[in-house]
Design an enzyme around this catalytic site. Structure first.
Site, PDB file in Angstrom:
ATOM      1  N   ARG A  22     105.293  72.568   2.646  1.00  0.00           N
ATOM      2  CA  ARG A  22     104.450  72.514   1.452  1.00  0.00           C
ATOM      3  C   ARG A  22     104.309  73.893   0.822  1.00  0.00           C
ATOM      4  O   ARG A  22     104.061  74.880   1.512  1.00  0.00           O
ATOM      5  CB  ARG A  22     103.076  71.933   1.797  1.00  0.00           C
ATOM      6  CG  ARG A  22     103.206  70.508   2.323  1.00  0.00           C
ATOM      7  CD  ARG A  22     101.880  69.843   2.574  1.00  0.00           C
ATOM      8  NE  ARG A  22     102.108  68.478   3.036  1.00  0.00           N
ATOM      9  CZ  ARG A  22     101.247  67.482   2.880  1.00  0.00           C
ATOM     10  NH1 ARG A  22     100.104  67.694   2.276  1.00  0.00           N
ATOM     11  NH2 ARG A  22     101.528  66.279   3.319  1.00  0.00           N
ATOM     12  N   ASN A  55      93.264  65.535  -9.557  1.00  0.00           N
ATOM     13  CA  ASN A  55      92.290  64.516  -9.181  1.00  0.00           C
ATOM     14  C   ASN A  55      91.005  64.606 -10.000  1.00  0.00           C
ATOM     15  O   ASN A  55      90.080  63.819  -9.784  1.00  0.00           O
ATOM     16  CB  ASN A  55      91.951  64.624  -7.692  1.00  0.00           C
ATOM     17  CG  ASN A  55      93.013  63.995  -6.813  1.00  0.00           C
ATOM     18  OD1 ASN A  55      93.757  63.124  -7.245  1.00  0.00           O
ATOM     19  ND2 ASN A  55      93.095  64.432  -5.573  1.00  0.00           N
ATOM     20  N   HIS A 143      92.454  56.953   5.166  1.00  0.00           N
ATOM     21  CA  HIS A 143      92.654  58.388   4.979  1.00  0.00           C
ATOM     22  C   HIS A 143      92.545  59.149   6.298  1.00  0.00           C
ATOM     23  O   HIS A 143      91.864  58.712   7.234  1.00  0.00           O
ATOM     24  CB  HIS A 143      91.618  58.920   3.992  1.00  0.00           C
ATOM     25  CG  HIS A 143      91.868  60.312   3.539  1.00  0.00           C
ATOM     26  ND1 HIS A 143      91.264  61.397   4.126  1.00  0.00           N
ATOM     27  CD2 HIS A 143      92.666  60.806   2.557  1.00  0.00           C
ATOM     28  CE1 HIS A 143      91.663  62.506   3.521  1.00  0.00           C
ATOM     29  NE2 HIS A 143      92.524  62.172   2.569  1.00  0.00           N
ATOM     30  N   GLU A 186      88.982  51.541   2.741  1.00  0.00           N
ATOM     31  CA  GLU A 186      88.835  52.180   1.440  1.00  0.00           C
ATOM     32  C   GLU A 186      88.821  51.120   0.336  1.00  0.00           C
ATOM     33  O   GLU A 186      89.235  49.978   0.560  1.00  0.00           O
ATOM     34  CB  GLU A 186      89.984  53.161   1.194  1.00  0.00           C
ATOM     35  CG  GLU A 186      90.093  54.260   2.244  1.00  0.00           C
ATOM     36  CD  GLU A 186      91.232  55.233   1.968  1.00  0.00           C
ATOM     37  OE1 GLU A 186      91.433  55.585   0.775  1.00  0.00           O
ATOM     38  OE2 GLU A 186      91.911  55.644   2.915  1.00  0.00           O
ATOM     39  N   SER A 190      94.784  55.775  -2.434  1.00  0.00           N
ATOM     40  CA  SER A 190      95.160  56.758  -3.446  1.00  0.00           C
ATOM     41  C   SER A 190      96.657  56.970  -3.614  1.00  0.00           C
ATOM     42  O   SER A 190      97.079  57.532  -4.631  1.00  0.00           O
ATOM     43  CB  SER A 190      94.506  58.100  -3.129  1.00  0.00           C
ATOM     44  OG  SER A 190      94.987  58.622  -1.900  1.00  0.00           O
ATOM     45  N   ASP A 215      85.041  53.643   1.940  1.00  0.00           N
ATOM     46  CA  ASP A 215      85.387  54.898   1.284  1.00  0.00           C
ATOM     47  C   ASP A 215      85.739  54.582  -0.172  1.00  0.00           C
ATOM     48  O   ASP A 215      86.735  53.936  -0.449  1.00  0.00           O
ATOM     49  CB  ASP A 215      86.575  55.528   2.031  1.00  0.00           C
ATOM     50  CG  ASP A 215      87.069  56.813   1.392  1.00  0.00           C
ATOM     51  OD1 ASP A 215      87.110  56.901   0.150  1.00  0.00           O
ATOM     52  OD2 ASP A 215      87.462  57.728   2.133  1.00  0.00           O
ATOM     53  N   HIS A 218      88.272  57.411  -4.399  1.00  0.00           N
ATOM     54  CA  HIS A 218      89.107  57.321  -5.596  1.00  0.00           C
ATOM     55  C   HIS A 218      88.615  56.261  -6.571  1.00  0.00           C
ATOM     56  O   HIS A 218      89.375  55.811  -7.433  1.00  0.00           O
ATOM     57  CB  HIS A 218      90.562  57.067  -5.201  1.00  0.00           C
ATOM     58  CG  HIS A 218      91.197  58.237  -4.544  1.00  0.00           C
ATOM     59  ND1 HIS A 218      91.815  59.254  -5.246  1.00  0.00           N
ATOM     60  CD2 HIS A 218      91.286  58.582  -3.238  1.00  0.00           C
ATOM     61  CE1 HIS A 218      92.272  60.163  -4.404  1.00  0.00           C
ATOM     62  NE2 HIS A 218      91.962  59.783  -3.192  1.00  0.00           N
ATOM     63  N   THR A 246      83.057  61.013  -3.185  1.00  0.00           N
ATOM     64  CA  THR A 246      83.315  62.435  -3.381  1.00  0.00           C
ATOM     65  C   THR A 246      82.767  62.878  -4.724  1.00  0.00           C
ATOM     66  O   THR A 246      82.605  62.084  -5.640  1.00  0.00           O
ATOM     67  CB  THR A 246      84.821  62.740  -3.314  1.00  0.00           C
ATOM     68  OG1 THR A 246      85.030  64.152  -3.405  1.00  0.00           O
ATOM     69  CG2 THR A 246      85.570  62.072  -4.457  1.00  0.00           C
ATOM     70  N   LYS A 249      86.459  64.493  -7.485  1.00  0.00           N
ATOM     71  CA  LYS A 249      87.500  63.789  -8.234  1.00  0.00           C
ATOM     72  C   LYS A 249      86.944  63.369  -9.595  1.00  0.00           C
ATOM     73  O   LYS A 249      86.938  64.160 -10.516  1.00  0.00           O
ATOM     74  CB  LYS A 249      88.058  62.648  -7.391  1.00  0.00           C
ATOM     75  CG  LYS A 249      88.808  63.190  -6.161  1.00  0.00           C
ATOM     76  CD  LYS A 249      89.442  62.129  -5.324  1.00  0.00           C
ATOM     77  CE  LYS A 249      90.368  62.718  -4.260  1.00  0.00           C
ATOM     78  NZ  LYS A 249      89.719  63.644  -3.312  1.00  0.00           N
ATOM     79  N   THR A 278      77.114  73.522   9.293  1.00  0.00           N
ATOM     80  CA  THR A 278      77.848  73.948   8.101  1.00  0.00           C
ATOM     81  C   THR A 278      76.885  74.426   7.026  1.00  0.00           C
ATOM     82  O   THR A 278      75.906  73.743   6.720  1.00  0.00           O
ATOM     83  CB  THR A 278      78.693  72.784   7.538  1.00  0.00           C
ATOM     84  OG1 THR A 278      79.646  72.378   8.519  1.00  0.00           O
ATOM     85  CG2 THR A 278      79.444  73.205   6.286  1.00  0.00           C
TER      86      THR A 278
END
Length: 405
Positions: A22, A55, A143, A186, A190, A215, A218, A246, A249, A278
């Site tokens: 990549r 996205n 995913h 999902e 995607s 999920d 998308h 999310t 996107k 976190t």
């Protein structure tokens, strides 16, 4: 270090030989003029390009309301959040955004994460660990973040064939009727662009006393009367235990979230290391996301234009005889079928035509199904589409790419 270098060189060498190494494409999007951007090449040059693989589906990352809200939050609160959610890092914008997202999905509560990946892995693992003997039933094309959450949970898992309700029923029927069960899937997948049979899965969940985890990454912002996703469009939000989404996107900012019953989310908040340890997202991001969610709750213009643009491009590709794959959603996948060829196609599009499309290779998609993944949005004009098709025709001819889907 030298005695260890061969391990890393071998690892990289294997993916380079397969043609799936990549390469990052360095770009700078032009504020207020998306999909136009600047490409910064490895040689140090700059070139104006047009982005066809973002996205940021609706261009909300360029929306004046979003940008204004982020400026205001920056002036009020500064840059960072200052800590984890438990230690100094719960900003007022986090709370307001969680309330807005819970309302969007008609759930008791919502919980923010720094990414959709973390929201999936942390929530699925924490839920399953809280239920001893839990069996997770997972769609075969889920995913990587969902798969990671299942692994971290150490729960038993059953993989059902993609969108195959009959196979899911078989697996549920074979399982211990007293074991806790969680079905993870999902709404919009995607890479292929197909949509899950949510109602039928919910029916099975009711029949076999299973929890559901959907999920909608998308789909949120893109479907439903208020952008609540496929589940809202089909009137099924109340039948789902957890809805995950999310902010990176359709909403054009950054972050992930889950919505659902307050006690389940309290377990995640209290036990998930990916949440507890976190640093929380910057207030400026939460403010931007909040403005975006609010806007798309009221405005249908972006959603309607997005759907029309996707359908128009699919139609144009089919008329041209290019191998666009069947897709029920806004995703426009174009089959190439070879990793090396796929990279050659995208390199040629970028360097010769100023069109940026990222090659999609394994492990994102199965080997042999390498593809382009086009994401037309409201700001992609008919003329831009015609220029894209002309470029694809030229590249297909030069590289002798197969035209059959």
């Amino acid at each position: 270090m030298k005695e260890y270098e061969h391990y890393f060189n071998n690892a990289l060498g294997s993916i380079k030989e397969e043609g799936r190494y990549r390469v990052f494409t360095e770009i700078g999007r032009h504020k207020g003029n998306f999909p136009e951007a600047t490409y910064y090449s490895d040689e140090g040059g700059e070139k104006n390009i047009r982005v066809w693989c973002s996205n940021d589906y609706l261009g909300m990352g360029q929306n004046p309301k979003v940008i204004s809200a982020m400026h205001e939050a920056l002036e009020l609160h500064g840059a960072g959040s200052g800590g984890t959610r438990n230690i100094g890092g719960t900003n007022h914008y986090h709370v307001l955004l969680e309330q807005e997202l819970a309302e969007l999905h008609n759930k008791e509560a919502a919980l923010l994460f720094t990414s959709g990946y973390i929201s999936n892995s942390a929530t699925i693992s924490s839920m399953a660990q809280a239920m001893p003997g839990c069996i997770i039933f997972s769609d075969a094309l889920n995913h990587a973040s969902m798969i990671q959450g299942i692994r971290e949970s150490r729960a038993e898992k059953r993989i059902f064939r993609h969108n195959d309700v009959a196979h899911l029923r078989e697996l549920l029927a074979e399982a211990d009727p007293l074991a806790p069960k969680l079905i993870a899937f999902e709404s919009v997948y995607s890479m292929d662009g197909d949509i899950a049979p949510i109602k039928e899965i919910c029916d099975l969940a009711d029949e076999f006393s299973a929890l559901t985890y959907l999920d909608e990454v998308h789909a949120v912002g893109l479907y439903g009367e208020h952008g609540g996703g496929i589940a809202e469009r089909e009137g099924l939000m109340d039948r789902l235990t957890i809805i995950e989404g999310t902010l990176a996107k359709a909403y054009g900012v950054m972050g992930g979230y889950v919505t659902g019953p307050k006690n389940i989310l309290d377990v995640v908040r209290s036990f998930a290391p990916g949440f507890i340890f976190t640093t929380s997202s910057c207030p400026v991001l939460a403010a931007g996301a909040l403005a975006s969610v609010k806007h798309l709750k009221e405005s249908k213009v972006e959603r309607e234009s997005h759907q029309e643009r996707a359908q128009t491009l699919k139609s144009m590709l089919r008329q041209q005889g290019l191998p666009v794959m069947q897709s029920e959603s806004h995703i426009v996948p174009v089959m190439v079928g070879d990793p090396v060829l796929c990279k050659q196609v995208t390199d040629m599009l970028l360097n010769d035509f100023g069109i940026y499309v990222q090659p999609i290779n394994y492990p994102t998609v199965p080997k042999g199904t390498e593809r382009l993944r086009l994401t037309p949005g409201p700001t992609h004009t008919d003329q831009m589409m015609e220029e894209l098709l002309n470029a694809l025709e030229e590249v297909w001819a030069r590289l002798k790419v197969k035209r059959a889907a």
